[in-house]
Design a protein around this motif. Structure first.
Motif, short mmCIF file in Angstrom:
data_model
loop_
_atom_site.label_atom_id
_atom_site.label_comp_id
_atom_site.label_asym_id
_atom_site.label_seq_id
_atom_site.Cartn_x
_atom_site.Cartn_y
_atom_site.Cartn_z
N MET A 1 0.81 -1.21 0.00
CA MET A 1 0.00 0.00 0.00
C MET A 1 0.85 1.27 0.00
O MET A 1 0.32 2.38 -0.12
N ALA A 2 2.16 1.11 0.10
CA ALA A 2 3.06 2.25 0.01
C ALA A 2 3.23 2.73 -1.43
O ALA A 2 3.87 3.75 -1.68
N LEU A 3 2.64 2.00 -2.37
CA LEU A 3 2.73 2.37 -3.78
C LEU A 3 2.05 3.72 -4.00
O LEU A 3 0.89 3.91 -3.64
N LYS A 4 2.78 4.67 -4.61
CA LYS A 4 2.26 6.03 -4.79
C LYS A 4 1.97 6.39 -6.24
O LYS A 4 1.31 7.38 -6.51
N LYS A 5 2.46 5.60 -7.19
CA LYS A 5 2.29 5.94 -8.60
C LYS A 5 2.33 4.66 -9.43
O LYS A 5 2.51 3.56 -8.89
N ASN A 6 2.11 4.80 -10.73
CA ASN A 6 2.19 3.64 -11.61
C ASN A 6 3.55 2.97 -11.48
O ASN A 6 4.58 3.65 -11.48
N PRO A 7 3.55 1.65 -11.34
CA PRO A 7 4.82 0.95 -11.07
C PRO A 7 5.80 1.03 -12.24
O PRO A 7 5.47 0.69 -13.37
N ARG A 8 7.01 1.50 -11.94
CA ARG A 8 8.08 1.55 -12.93
C ARG A 8 9.31 0.81 -12.42
O ARG A 8 9.91 0.04 -13.16
N SER A 9 9.66 1.07 -11.18
CA SER A 9 10.82 0.38 -10.62
C SER A 9 10.45 -1.07 -10.30
O SER A 9 9.28 -1.44 -10.22
N GLN A 10 11.46 -1.88 -10.07
CA GLN A 10 11.23 -3.29 -9.75
C GLN A 10 10.51 -3.43 -8.42
O GLN A 10 9.64 -4.29 -8.27
N VAL A 11 10.84 -2.56 -7.47
CA VAL A 11 10.18 -2.61 -6.16
C VAL A 11 8.70 -2.29 -6.29
O VAL A 11 7.84 -2.98 -5.72
N ASP A 12 8.37 -1.25 -7.07
CA ASP A 12 6.97 -0.88 -7.27
C ASP A 12 6.22 -1.96 -8.03
O ASP A 12 5.03 -2.20 -7.79
N GLN A 13 6.88 -2.62 -8.96
CA GLN A 13 6.23 -3.71 -9.69
C GLN A 13 5.92 -4.89 -8.77
O GLN A 13 4.88 -5.53 -8.90
N GLN A 14 6.83 -5.15 -7.83
CA GLN A 14 6.58 -6.20 -6.84
C GLN A 14 5.41 -5.83 -5.94
O GLN A 14 4.60 -6.69 -5.58
N ARG A 15 5.31 -4.56 -5.58
CA ARG A 15 4.18 -4.11 -4.76
C ARG A 15 2.87 -4.25 -5.52
O ARG A 15 1.86 -4.68 -4.95
N MET A 16 2.89 -3.91 -6.80
CA MET A 16 1.68 -4.03 -7.61
C MET A 16 1.27 -5.49 -7.72
O MET A 16 0.07 -5.81 -7.65
N PHE A 17 2.23 -6.37 -7.89
CA PHE A 17 1.93 -7.80 -7.96
C PHE A 17 1.29 -8.26 -6.65
O PHE A 17 0.33 -9.04 -6.65
N ALA A 18 1.82 -7.79 -5.50
CA ALA A 18 1.27 -8.18 -4.20
C ALA A 18 -0.16 -7.68 -4.04
O ALA A 18 -1.03 -8.39 -3.51
N LEU A 19 -0.43 -6.45 -4.50
CA LEU A 19 -1.80 -5.93 -4.41
C LEU A 19 -2.77 -6.78 -5.21
O LEU A 19 -3.85 -7.12 -4.74
N GLU A 20 -2.39 -7.13 -6.43
CA GLU A 20 -3.28 -7.90 -7.30
C GLU A 20 -3.42 -9.34 -6.83
O GLU A 20 -4.50 -9.94 -6.94
N ALA A 21 -2.34 -9.91 -6.31
CA ALA A 21 -2.36 -11.32 -5.92
C ALA A 21 -2.98 -11.55 -4.55
O ALA A 21 -3.62 -12.58 -4.33
N PHE A 22 -2.82 -10.60 -3.63
CA PHE A 22 -3.22 -10.84 -2.24
C PHE A 22 -4.36 -9.95 -1.76
O PHE A 22 -5.23 -10.41 -1.01
N LEU A 23 -4.37 -8.67 -2.15
CA LEU A 23 -5.35 -7.76 -1.57
C LEU A 23 -6.77 -8.07 -2.01
O LEU A 23 -7.70 -8.03 -1.20
#
Length: 266
Positions: free
Chosen positions: A153-175
């Motif tokens: 949930m710390a994601l603040k913008k469209n994922p570009r970096s690898q860390v943000d892409q991992q966060r986006m994956f977690a949101l879609e897979a788990f949230l």
């Protein structure tokens, strides 16, 4: 470890179990059972000049709704019964063995077929909680899903970096699975009338919804000592997730100042 086991038991004693069974299952169909024919119905049969049967076969079904769980009892013939099982939130229909996994008192499938005919109680009732249980592995996996989702949930913008892409994956897979049991319903408030309300089908879903609600308020923070995400609550100035981490940070700062003083003095 013994200390972590004690912490989990204490947490469950204070908060309760996560409610993984009512969280992951939306419908339950129990095995048909035979009961004595109700006296009230027998009287009706006799008045109509008919001989009432001595027994009747029922099949109980439970369904999760936006306001909780409902129970229905349907009379059924031996050939008209529905296949007993559970409908999971993934949309698959599983045998009652999937349900028996959450009831420790039901004999294991490799020992007995009790899981097929057990009268599982209506979810979230006192009888349900008295029989219900969650394995440690299931509990920890669900807690890990929640942890990853809150962290993402710390994601603040469209994922570009690898860390943000991992966060986006977690949101879609788990949230999404965590929020599935949340229902939009209504309640009656004195002096106001009908008001909208959210119903959480499990403690796990309630935690996920509360965390998601706190994100826009800036209350989800990361502890600089242990790295754990935590809810700051009403105290926005809170920096650490616990007293232990705050004391750790204070001791580290003290040692750092002491070393600096020793260098300057010596």
């Amino acid at each position: 470890m013994d200390d972590s086991k004690t912490m989990i038991v204490q947490w469950c004693h204070e908060q309760g179990l996560l409610g993984l069974m009512p969280h992951s299952i939306s419908q339950v169909v129990l095995a048909p059972h035979v009961e004595k024919f109700p006296k009230s119905d027998a009287i009706v049969h006799k008045k109509a000049g008919n001989r009432p049967p001595s027994s009747i076969q029922w099949q109980v079904q439970y369904a999760r709704t936006s306001r909780g769980w409902s129970e229905s009892r349907l009379p059924t013939a031996s050939r008209g019964a529905i296949e007993p099982g559970v409908l999971t939130q993934r949309g698959t229909y599983e045998s009652l063995q999937h349900l028996a996994h959450f009831f420790p008192k039901v004999a294991r499938p490799d020992i007995s077929d009790e899981w097929k005919t057990h009268r599982y109680p209506l979810p979230l009732t006192p009888k349900f909680w008295s029989e219900y249980g969650e394995s440690l592995s299931d509990f920890l996996f669900a807690a890990h899903m929640l942890r990853l989702s809150v962290d993402a949930m710390a994601l603040k913008k469209n994922p570009r970096s690898q860390v943000d892409q991992q966060r986006m994956f977690a949101l879609e897979a788990f949230l999404d699975p965590l929020l599935t049991p949340i229902g939009f319903t209504y309640g009656l408030q004195s002096g106001v009338g009908v008001v909208p309300r959210l119903y959480a089908g499990s403690l796990l879903a309630a935690f996920a919804a509360m965390a998601l609600e706190d994100v826009p308020k800036g209350q989800i923070k990361r502890c600089p000592v242990c790295g754990s995400p935590f809810v700051a609550g009403a105290h926005q100035q809170t920096l650490y997730c616990s007293k232990r981490c705050r004391w750790t940070a204070q001791r580290r700062a003290y040692r750092k100042r002491k070393r600096a003083d020793e260098i300057e003095g010596g």
